[in-house]
Design a protein around this motif. Structure first.
Motif, mmCIF file in Angstrom:
data_model
loop_
_atom_site.group_PDB
_atom_site.id
_atom_site.type_symbol
_atom_site.label_atom_id
_atom_site.label_comp_id
_atom_site.label_asym_id
_atom_site.label_seq_id
_atom_site.Cartn_x
_atom_site.Cartn_y
_atom_site.Cartn_z
ATOM 1 N N VAL A 8 0.782 -1.272 0.074
ATOM 2 C CA VAL A 8 0.143 -0.028 0.229
ATOM 3 C C VAL A 8 0.750 1.178 0.005
ATOM 4 N N CYS A 13 -3.252 7.240 -0.556
ATOM 5 C CA CYS A 13 -4.414 6.840 -0.109
ATOM 6 C C CYS A 13 -5.335 8.299 0.309
ATOM 7 N N CYS A 19 -11.151 -0.436 0.556
ATOM 8 C CA CYS A 19 -10.301 -1.704 0.808
ATOM 9 C C CYS A 19 -10.679 -2.285 2.121
ATOM 10 N N VAL A 36 -5.092 3.841 4.917
ATOM 11 C CA VAL A 36 -5.178 2.559 4.825
ATOM 12 C C VAL A 36 -4.129 1.914 5.736
ATOM 13 N N CYS A 58 -10.109 0.613 -5.203
ATOM 14 C CA CYS A 58 -9.505 1.655 -4.632
ATOM 15 C C CYS A 58 -9.488 2.827 -5.681
#
Length: 68
Positions: A8, A13, A19, A36, A58
């Motif tokens: 990740v 993010c 997710c 995340v 995502c």
């Protein structure tokens, strides 16, 4: 059969949480910033499909799936 290895990018993010909703055994959201958290980089077989789907939904493309 290939196994997904997950990574990740917390800088990409945006905290949408798709997710964690799609694969809660694999992903979570940081309670402080909402970004995340990767719980299992190498999820068990039962979670492979959900992990791949979470990466696909995502909106920030912050999840990378490497097939091993």
């Amino acid at each position: 059969m290939t196994r997904p290895h997950l990574r990740v990018d917390r800088e990409r993010c945006i905290g949408a949480g798709m997710c964690a909703l799609t694969a809660p055994e694999v992903f979570d959201q940081d309670p402080d910033d909402g970004l995340v958290l990767l719980l299992r980089a190498d999820p068990p077989v039962a979670q492979h499909a959900a992990a791949r789907m979470a990466a696909g939904v995502c909106p920030a493309r912050a999840i990378a799936v490497q097939e091993e």
